[in-house]
Design an enzyme around this catalytic site. Structure first.
Site, mmCIF file in Angstrom:
data_model
loop_
_atom_site.group_PDB
_atom_site.id
_atom_site.type_symbol
_atom_site.label_atom_id
_atom_site.label_comp_id
_atom_site.label_asym_id
_atom_site.label_seq_id
_atom_site.Cartn_x
_atom_site.Cartn_y
_atom_site.Cartn_z
ATOM 1 N N HIS A 1 -9.568 2.086 -1.776
ATOM 2 C CA HIS A 1 -8.114 1.970 -1.655
ATOM 3 C C HIS A 1 -7.579 0.951 -2.653
ATOM 4 C CE1 HIS A 1 -4.172 1.267 -0.123
ATOM 5 N NE2 HIS A 1 -4.463 0.223 0.616
ATOM 6 N N CYS B 1 0.829 -1.217 0.000
ATOM 7 C CA CYS B 1 0.000 0.000 0.000
ATOM 8 C C CYS B 1 0.855 1.256 0.000
ATOM 9 C CB CYS B 1 -0.930 -0.011 1.202
ATOM 10 S SG CYS B 1 -1.742 -1.607 1.384
ATOM 11 N N CYS C 1 0.318 3.113 5.939
ATOM 12 C CA CYS C 1 0.733 1.797 6.414
ATOM 13 C C CYS C 1 0.662 0.803 5.257
ATOM 14 C CB CYS C 1 -0.175 1.341 7.554
ATOM 15 S SG CYS C 1 -1.920 1.316 7.095
#
Lengths: 427, 284
Positions: free
Chosen positions: A383, A92, A414
């Protein structure tokens, strides 16, 4: 020759609206989305046929054929075909890491301009053949005799015909990311209500930002979508309270589909440059990328939460820049899960965590929550893993630019594998 | 002129069958009928499938050749009609010209109109042009002109000479190699509705005098333009001549060279070097 460094400018960004998994972009590949996003950026900043220093992007869920995803996307875009490109992947953190890499080359004077981006699809997912079947096929292709071939084929079992889908699970723990986050939420005593409140704020802030036209020059409609498909402007704490927890177990489970980020498809890109290049091309400078830091935690054997690495990265970044956690006008903390944001904030306020885990004399302290994710974040937008960094960098840069000169923003993302990528932008 | 509006796209498979059954005894002049459909919105899933087969990316705009497959069923309806002087089975696509006046967005409502014109004399028969005009909100956005050759047919008295050559300069050896698989014709038939038997299998192709199944010219053209993704003018004229057929399977090369703000291109057999397609793309 050691050149003097300079801060890279963020000129602007572009992304396509994020779509829910198997939604509007079900037929689109990572390359389709990244190319469309690059072309949107090209159109916005008049880059047609231009040779840029470098394009850096990546995808987390990647087909084997996409080994050169970014370069292939550049070749299909309206950028000069001579623009070099490479892929990065840091889960990510991919999009933000890409921006840092481009900014660092600009800072060193190795390039004058570049694009950082990322794309991810959970719809057009790279299904792989069953691993044992793969081994059988490799043995088969190496077989020289009929006997060897038959022997190889004799190893085939019905179960091997089931393809392997990529899982949102940690390879070393076997736990889904949400299950990891649920452990951290429990550890830090993060309640259901505060998670739902954060989720509602994300949806309201994102909807309000769309309504006032904030994203007009950051988002280009794609395949019939003009806004993020996951956005629910009318959601409420009451509605979210009705959802059943999906991560964690039993009485204390707090994490639902409403306060966790859904699987999404999308792509984003950010244009970075030296101040000189931006001026020469008559393009604005929204903000500069001041500094960045990564950190990693041992979530496998040392008991730290999988998504807590940004909590470790930020104090290092603050110390290097002589700043406190309160010296920011905006905070962009990626909402992998509402509980992740809340646990991170709580950790920074906790004296024993700051002393024992971060080695600080005093806790970093609280932040002004009205400065957090003011235009919404991943809970509302979704996301698409590698696309989130670009979304946040462009959003924050524009926010800082609107607020005036000398404003400062903190990005905290994160990532899987116990990693974190954080950065400071300043207008 | 008569203009007939169709509610929906006719089934090309049924039309091919009807045209085959009524192939004999045709003749006379071209009908002055125009077939039309209004308010046609391309199905996004169909566009995605077409793009995948032809090598286009999904951009939010229709692939530049895609309106051809929207108008093609109407053209087949026109040709299958008994009033059409030439037999549809066995017609060979020899030239295609596309004027893309602007990119067409996915989801735009399009008005389609097709007609036949320019019945012309050719050294090995007669040619006819099947034309298409595509409009959005009353403004023309795309034009297509497909020239078909009917071997052994005779053009009417006083017909002009066929015009099947395209321009363009010398081209280098092709840098782009495609392995065209045996099922390329079936795959394109599936997304285009062009179920002409010469493309579908060796057996059905043999019935029309081809030694093997041959690739669709429009697929070759689409794939060539897709290979220039990102390098094409927004508004363009693509003019393509289909030369020797691509027998399936084959390996072919695509040669391109920039020319006058656009491109010259040629598709050749990778082994023998025979030219399959020659074309020009120019800004409009």
């Amino acid at each position: 020759m050691a050149p003097q460094t300079r801060q890279a400018a963020i000129v602007g960004g572009n992304r396509i609206p994020f779509a829910r998994s198997n939604g509007a972009y079900a037929s689109a590949s990572n390359q389709d989305m990244l190319t469309a996003t690059l072309d949107g950026l090209v159109a916005r900043f008049g880059l047609q046929g231009q040779l840029l220093g470098e394009v850096v992007a990546g995808a987390v869920l990647k087909h084997a054929r996409d080994f050169n995803l970014t370069r292939e996307s550049v070749l299909g875009s309206r950028l000069a075909a001579t623009t070099p490109a490479y892929d990065v992947q840091q889960a990510c953190g991919t999009g933000l890491e890409a921006a840092i890499l481009v900014a660092n080359k600009i800072a060193l004077g190795q390039i004058e301009s570049g694009i950082a981006g990322g794309a991810d699809t959970t719809s057009d997912a790279p299904l792989a053949i069953h691993d044992e079947m793969r081994r059988v096929l490799i043995t088969l292709s190496n077989a020289r005799t009929v006997q060897q071939r038959l022997k190889a084929l004799a190893g085939v079992r019905p179960g091997m015909f089931v393809p392997e889908a990529p899982r949102n699970a940690e390879p070393r723990t076997g736990l889904a990311m949400g299950d990891h986050a649920a452990i951290t939420a429990k550890e830090w005593g993060i309640g259901r209500h505060e998670q739902d409140e954060l989720a509602v704020a994300s949806h309201r802030n994102l909807a309000a930002a769309y309504d006032r036209g904030f994203f007009d020059d950051l988002v280009t409609p794609y395949l019939g979508l003009a806004r993020d498909q996951n956005l629910r402007p009318d959601t409420s704490v009451e509605k979210l309270a009705a959802l059943t927890p999906v991560f964690g177990k039993g009485e204390g489970a707090t994490m639902t589909a409403g306060n966790s980020t859904p699987l999404t498809d999308g792509a984003s890109a950010v244009l970075l440059a030296s101040d000189e290049w931006a001026a020469a091309h008559d393009l604005p400078v929204l903000a500069h990328l001041v500094d960045a830091q990564t950190a990693a935690v041992d979530h496998v054997h040392a008991g730290e939460g999988l998504l807590m690495a940004p909590a470790h990265a930020v104090p290092v970044l603050l110390a290097r820049n002589g700043l406190t956690l309160q010296d920011f006008d905006f905070y962009e903390i990626h909402e992998a899960f509402a509980s992740t944001v809340l646990a991170t904030l709580k950790a920074w306020e906790d004296p024993s965590f700051c002393r024992e885990k971060l080695g600080l004399d005093a806790p970093l302290g609280p932040i002004d929550r009205s400065k957090l994710n003011v235009n919404g974040s991943s809970l509302a937008a979704g996301h698409p893993f590698a696309a989130t960094g670009g979304r946040i960098v462009a959003t924050l840069a524009k926010l800082l630019h609107e607020a005036g000169r000398g404003r400062r923003g903190l990005i905290s993302i994160c990532a899987a594998g116990g990693q974190g990528v954080v950065a400071i932008l300043e207008s | 002129m008569t203009r007939r509006e169709l509610e929906e796209a006719p089934s090309t498979a049924a039309l091919f069958a009807r045209a085959a059954a009524t192939a004999r005894g045709r003749g006379g002049a071209l009908p002055d009928t125009r077939l039309a459909r209004t308010g046609v919105v391309a199905d996004p899933a169909d566009v995605a499938a077409y793009a995948r087969v032809c090598g286009f990316g999904l951009t939010g705009a229709l692939p530049v050749t895609h309106p051809h497959v929207l108008t093609f069923p109407l053209q087949v309806a026109l040709m299958a009609d008994r009033a059409f002087p030439l037999a549809l089975p066995g017609l060979v696509h020899v030239r295609n010209r596309i004027d893309a006046l602007r990119p067409i967005g996915l989801g735009e409502a399009l008005d389609l109109e097709v007609w036949a014109e320019r019945f012309a004399r050719h050294r090995s028969g007669a040619t006819v042009d099947l034309c298409a005009s595509v409009s959005a909100a009353g403004v023309e956005v795309w034009r297509g002109r497909s020239t078909y050759l009917a071997r052994g047919a005779t053009a009417p008295e006083g017909a002009p000479d066929a015009d099947v050559e395209v321009g363009g300069g010398a081209l280098p050896d092709g840098a782009v190699h495609w392995r065209v698989p045996a099922d390329a014709g079936r795959r394109y038939a599936g997304v285009s509705g062009d179920v002409n038997p010469i493309h579908l299998s060796g057996l059905t192709a043999k019935a029309f005098g081809f030694k093997r199944a041959i690739a669709h010219g429009m697929w070759l053209e689409a794939r060539a333009l897709a290979a220039l993704e990102g390098r094409l003018p927004e508004a363009l004229t693509a003019d393509v001549a289909f030369r020797k057929p691509v027998f399936l399977p084959s390996t072919v090369t695509l040669a391109t060279a920039p020319a006058d703000g656009g491109w010259d291109l040629a598709l050749r057999n990778a082994v023998a070097g025979t030219e399959h397609l020659r074309g020009t793309v120019r800004p409009l």
